[in-house]
Design a protein around this motif. Sequence first.
Motif, PDB file in Angstrom:
ATOM      1  N   ASN A  84     -42.046 -27.669  -5.148  1.00  0.00           N
ATOM      2  CA  ASN A  84     -42.712 -28.952  -4.897  1.00  0.00           C
ATOM      3  C   ASN A  84     -44.216 -28.746  -4.920  1.00  0.00           C
ATOM      4  O   ASN A  84     -44.727 -27.743  -4.435  1.00  0.00           O
ATOM      5  CB  ASN A  84     -42.328 -29.534  -3.530  1.00  0.00           C
ATOM      6  N   PHE A  85     -44.897 -29.725  -5.487  1.00  0.00           N
ATOM      7  CA  PHE A  85     -46.354 -29.750  -5.402  1.00  0.00           C
ATOM      8  C   PHE A  85     -46.764 -31.121  -4.881  1.00  0.00           C
ATOM      9  O   PHE A  85     -46.334 -32.146  -5.413  1.00  0.00           O
ATOM     10  CB  PHE A  85     -46.999 -29.495  -6.758  1.00  0.00           C
ATOM     11  N   THR A  86     -47.553 -31.135  -3.837  1.00  0.00           N
ATOM     12  CA  THR A  86     -48.012 -32.399  -3.269  1.00  0.00           C
ATOM     13  C   THR A  86     -49.530 -32.428  -3.240  1.00  0.00           C
ATOM     14  O   THR A  86     -50.167 -31.471  -2.788  1.00  0.00           O
ATOM     15  CB  THR A  86     -47.490 -32.582  -1.832  1.00  0.00           C
ATOM     16  N   GLN A  87     -50.077 -33.502  -3.749  1.00  0.00           N
ATOM     17  CA  GLN A  87     -51.530 -33.711  -3.693  1.00  0.00           C
ATOM     18  C   GLN A  87     -51.759 -35.054  -3.032  1.00  0.00           C
ATOM     19  O   GLN A  87     -51.279 -36.078  -3.499  1.00  0.00           O
ATOM     20  CB  GLN A  87     -52.103 -33.719  -5.110  1.00  0.00           C
ATOM     21  N   CYS A  88     -52.465 -35.027  -1.943  1.00  0.00           N
ATOM     22  CA  CYS A  88     -52.583 -36.219  -1.127  1.00  0.00           C
ATOM     23  C   CYS A  88     -54.050 -36.494  -0.872  1.00  0.00           C
ATOM     24  O   CYS A  88     -54.667 -35.790  -0.084  1.00  0.00           O
ATOM     25  CB  CYS A  88     -51.911 -35.875   0.188  1.00  0.00           C
ATOM     26  N   ASP A  89     -54.625 -37.451  -1.547  1.00  0.00           N
ATOM     27  CA  ASP A  89     -56.061 -37.695  -1.413  1.00  0.00           C
ATOM     28  C   ASP A  89     -56.338 -39.044  -0.759  1.00  0.00           C
ATOM     29  O   ASP A  89     -55.728 -40.046  -1.118  1.00  0.00           O
ATOM     30  CB  ASP A  89     -56.730 -37.661  -2.794  1.00  0.00           C
TER      31      ASP A  89
ATOM     32  N   LYS B 132     -40.549 -22.953  -3.208  1.00  0.00           N
ATOM     33  CA  LYS B 132     -41.995 -22.987  -2.976  1.00  0.00           C
ATOM     34  C   LYS B 132     -42.448 -24.416  -2.763  1.00  0.00           C
ATOM     35  O   LYS B 132     -42.120 -25.297  -3.553  1.00  0.00           O
ATOM     36  CB  LYS B 132     -42.725 -22.439  -4.202  1.00  0.00           C
ATOM     37  N   VAL B 133     -43.204 -24.603  -1.716  1.00  0.00           N
ATOM     38  CA  VAL B 133     -43.729 -25.940  -1.433  1.00  0.00           C
ATOM     39  C   VAL B 133     -45.242 -25.830  -1.275  1.00  0.00           C
ATOM     40  O   VAL B 133     -45.729 -24.997  -0.516  1.00  0.00           O
ATOM     41  CB  VAL B 133     -43.115 -26.503  -0.132  1.00  0.00           C
ATOM     42  N   GLU B 134     -45.955 -26.650  -2.023  1.00  0.00           N
ATOM     43  CA  GLU B 134     -47.418 -26.647  -1.922  1.00  0.00           C
ATOM     44  C   GLU B 134     -47.890 -28.013  -1.461  1.00  0.00           C
ATOM     45  O   GLU B 134     -47.415 -29.028  -1.965  1.00  0.00           O
ATOM     46  CB  GLU B 134     -48.053 -26.410  -3.300  1.00  0.00           C
ATOM     47  N   HIS B 135     -48.824 -28.010  -0.551  1.00  0.00           N
ATOM     48  CA  HIS B 135     -49.394 -29.288  -0.116  1.00  0.00           C
ATOM     49  C   HIS B 135     -50.914 -29.194  -0.122  1.00  0.00           C
ATOM     50  O   HIS B 135     -51.482 -28.327   0.518  1.00  0.00           O
ATOM     51  CB  HIS B 135     -48.905 -29.639   1.294  1.00  0.00           C
ATOM     52  N   GLU B 136     -51.529 -30.089  -0.886  1.00  0.00           N
ATOM     53  CA  GLU B 136     -52.995 -30.140  -0.879  1.00  0.00           C
ATOM     54  C   GLU B 136     -53.412 -31.520  -0.410  1.00  0.00           C
ATOM     55  O   GLU B 136     -52.796 -32.513  -0.798  1.00  0.00           O
ATOM     56  CB  GLU B 136     -53.545 -29.907  -2.288  1.00  0.00           C
ATOM     57  N   ALA B 137     -54.433 -31.566   0.392  1.00  0.00           N
ATOM     58  CA  ALA B 137     -54.893 -32.873   0.858  1.00  0.00           C
ATOM     59  C   ALA B 137     -56.405 -32.900   0.945  1.00  0.00           C
ATOM     60  O   ALA B 137     -57.032 -31.900   1.293  1.00  0.00           O
ATOM     61  CB  ALA B 137     -54.285 -33.186   2.223  1.00  0.00           C
ATOM     62  N   THR B 138     -56.980 -34.018   0.590  1.00  0.00           N
ATOM     63  CA  THR B 138     -58.424 -34.182   0.755  1.00  0.00           C
ATOM     64  C   THR B 138     -58.702 -35.550   1.362  1.00  0.00           C
ATOM     65  O   THR B 138     -57.924 -36.486   1.189  1.00  0.00           O
ATOM     66  CB  THR B 138     -59.189 -34.126  -0.584  1.00  0.00           C
ATOM     67  N   THR B 139     -59.785 -35.647   2.071  1.00  0.00           N
ATOM     68  CA  THR B 139     -60.264 -36.947   2.536  1.00  0.00           C
ATOM     69  C   THR B 139     -61.740 -37.029   2.180  1.00  0.00           C
ATOM     70  O   THR B 139     -62.489 -36.090   2.426  1.00  0.00           O
ATOM     71  CB  THR B 139     -60.100 -37.091   4.058  1.00  0.00           C
ATOM     72  N   SER B 140     -62.123 -38.093   1.535  1.00  0.00           N
ATOM     73  CA  SER B 140     -63.532 -38.205   1.162  1.00  0.00           C
ATOM     74  C   SER B 140     -64.002 -39.645   1.301  1.00  0.00           C
ATOM     75  O   SER B 140     -63.226 -40.554   1.534  1.00  0.00           O
ATOM     76  CB  SER B 140     -63.723 -37.727  -0.277  1.00  0.00           C
ATOM     77  N   ARG B 141     -65.277 -39.784   1.173  1.00  0.00           N
ATOM     78  CA  ARG B 141     -65.895 -41.103   1.188  1.00  0.00           C
ATOM     79  C   ARG B 141     -66.524 -41.339  -0.162  1.00  0.00           C
ATOM     80  O   ARG B 141     -66.858 -40.394  -0.851  1.00  0.00           O
ATOM     81  CB  ARG B 141     -67.052 -41.106   2.185  1.00  0.00           C
ATOM     82  N   ILE B 142     -66.763 -42.579  -0.489  1.00  0.00           N
ATOM     83  CA  ILE B 142     -67.622 -42.853  -1.630  1.00  0.00           C
ATOM     84  C   ILE B 142     -69.020 -42.502  -1.159  1.00  0.00           C
ATOM     85  O   ILE B 142     -69.501 -43.046  -0.165  1.00  0.00           O
ATOM     86  CB  ILE B 142     -67.549 -44.330  -2.041  1.00  0.00           C
ATOM     87  N   SER B 143     -69.662 -41.556  -1.826  1.00  0.00           N
ATOM     88  CA  SER B 143     -70.936 -41.095  -1.295  1.00  0.00           C
ATOM     89  C   SER B 143     -72.066 -42.049  -1.656  1.00  0.00           C
ATOM     90  O   SER B 143     -71.989 -42.785  -2.637  1.00  0.00           O
ATOM     91  CB  SER B 143     -71.247 -39.690  -1.814  1.00  0.00           C
TER      92      SER B 143
END
Lengths: 488, 250
Positions: free
Chosen positions: A394-399, A423-434
Amino acid sequence: MAATAESVAQVEEIRKYKHGWETDIEMETAPKGLSEDTIRFISAKKEEPDWMLGWRLKAYRHWLTMEEPTWAMVDYPTIDFQDIYYYAAPKTTEGPKSLDEVDPELLRTYEKLGIPLKEQEVLAGVQGAPKVAVDAVFDSVSVATTFKKELESHGVIFCPISEALKEHPELVRKYLGTVVPYTDNFYATLNSAVFSDGSFVYIPPGVRCPMELSTYFRMNAKESGQFERTLVIADEGSYVSYLEGCTAPMRDENQLHAAVVELITMDDAEIKYSTVQNWYPGDENGKGGIYNFVTKRGACRGDNSKIRWTQVETGSAITWKYPSCILQGDNSVGDFYSVAIANNAQQADTGTKMIHLGKGTRSRIISKGISAGKAQNTYRGLVRMGPKALNGRNFTQCDSLLIGDRCGAHTIPYIESKNRTAKVEHEATTSRISEDQMFYCRQRGIGEEDAVALIVNGFCKEVLQELPMEFAVEAQKLVGISLEGSVG
Amino acid sequence: MIEIKNLHAAVDGMPILKGLDLTIASGEVHAIMGPNGAGKSTLSYVLSGREGYQVTDGTVAFKGQNLLELEPEQRAAAGLFLAFQYPVEIPGVTNMTFLKHALNSVRIQRGAAELDAMEFLKLVRAKTKELGMSDDMLKRAVNIGFSGGEKKRNEILQMAVLEPTFAVLDETDSGLDIDALKIVAEGVNALRCRERSMLVITHYQRLLDYIVPDHVHVLAAGRIVTSGDKELALHLEEEGYAAFAERAAA
């Protein structure tokens, strides 16, 4: 069951004097509230086979033992389930008399989407507007008929589920409730008891469906609103792409929506299911907005089968939705591509479940959540590797993207692995409009709202490009429109 | 073209520009040089209307219009362009999409018709060809993964597409090796014309070997302390900013 007998008699009465129920919808209502009688009425009305009524009743009796779930990060007043019409609510006379009385925000949206006036009237439910399904307004009746012929020549079945219950009862019976059982959850169980209508799709073995199937082209779309039930089956080696929804926000008298969608793929089959959901989100404070409690689940039953969910969720006051995949077949693949936008007072709690059961099963989750205003946007996902999911991946991308300082983004991933080769991958980001990005765009002449739309569309690109072409273009416009008023 | 009078500006309440005067005529290229902290970048942001830069006194007239009362996008439409010292990345948005949005936004504000996809493609291809750039750059996301040189060339491409009448180049030479510098300068020179004025902001005389200015000004402590022709840049290089700063203080 005197009341039921009466209801059926009433139905008979109607049938005698009226030419089908499209002509006089006023007479077509079941009383308010939910009881076994209501369910029998609905089933009788649709001339369903006995087993269907039995199933509905089992669901209803089970529902009585259930409690409304409260774990989601959404907040709304208690729903009185006895204060709802479960079959063809009568058209109130409260509809706007002309477009002048319609929420100007809604009209502006129509304008931006380039919807002609006549269609705007139908969408906004203006009195005296033609009482036809939206698809007819979009001048697709004849188109739909032509398409239907071509589909038939390939052996594809695409019709309202009520029609399928009459024409292909054995298929419906074989698959209905096998992915989402009637005991599944509060809203799905409610849907099982009272579902109004929905789509049924069957693709025979080896057939590649020659066109994208769209609810636009489905006859009778109008009546399937509140408790929609969709069942899509792709038999061995077949392929279908199904589009649900509409970018135009449609005024709807039913505040509560609880749909169920079940997908089934056999060996080497593939289903792509795309949704653009833009129901009325309510006013700035969320008042009058739609509550959308949906259960969507796909079962990859066969080896090497694939299910891909793509969703763009911009509407509704509350979205509670987790399109999921059960990866039973060996080497089966589940994908979830999601954009969820919540502005003003909207609340979205959405995500997916990937249940890996078979060997070599793979899943990919790409989730883009955008929050603006004072909205709350939650991603909630489960990835489970079962003991037999040898080499499962699994691949997870959570933005998450935040606009302004009063909104919230929450990411709640659940990961369970019972197989050490998985295999399990988790990526996460939190951002703002700059501020840099905004100024850069504005210095190039792009106004604030356009700049936000441009940046957010870039942020969502990975998901939007998974949508069928014509949908993708509309969805891009929609992203901008949904975020209007979020800056400045 | 542009007339700056007694411009005072502050950032977070701290005065940076303290009575700056500068007049640039149509078609002229002016260079502003100065040490770190002199207010060079502040000047470029004040002119382009960035938030957080408060004008406390003075006027800026741009083609007879009060520039300071316009929003940043209106200034762009009026013909002002800022080539950024640090061009900004925008993930997922291709250069092509960005340029098309920018050009059409500016055209709408100027009362011109929007270009459709084909017309735009034709125009942008002509521009890349003029500047000797490859079309590949158009398909990549705005400034993402661009080298320093590519970013600056991308700024020049945007300038070529938007056709401003007044361009501010903010330390366009920073972060460039000599080859990249030459290429960027060539791009700028290709865009020099009688209708277009430029303000080149730089630390180093080096850039002015390639973009030869009509006038050179030295900015120190928020004011223009000396003006001259391109020879001034050479003196400045020899003498250093410190001497000038002293003279300004005197």
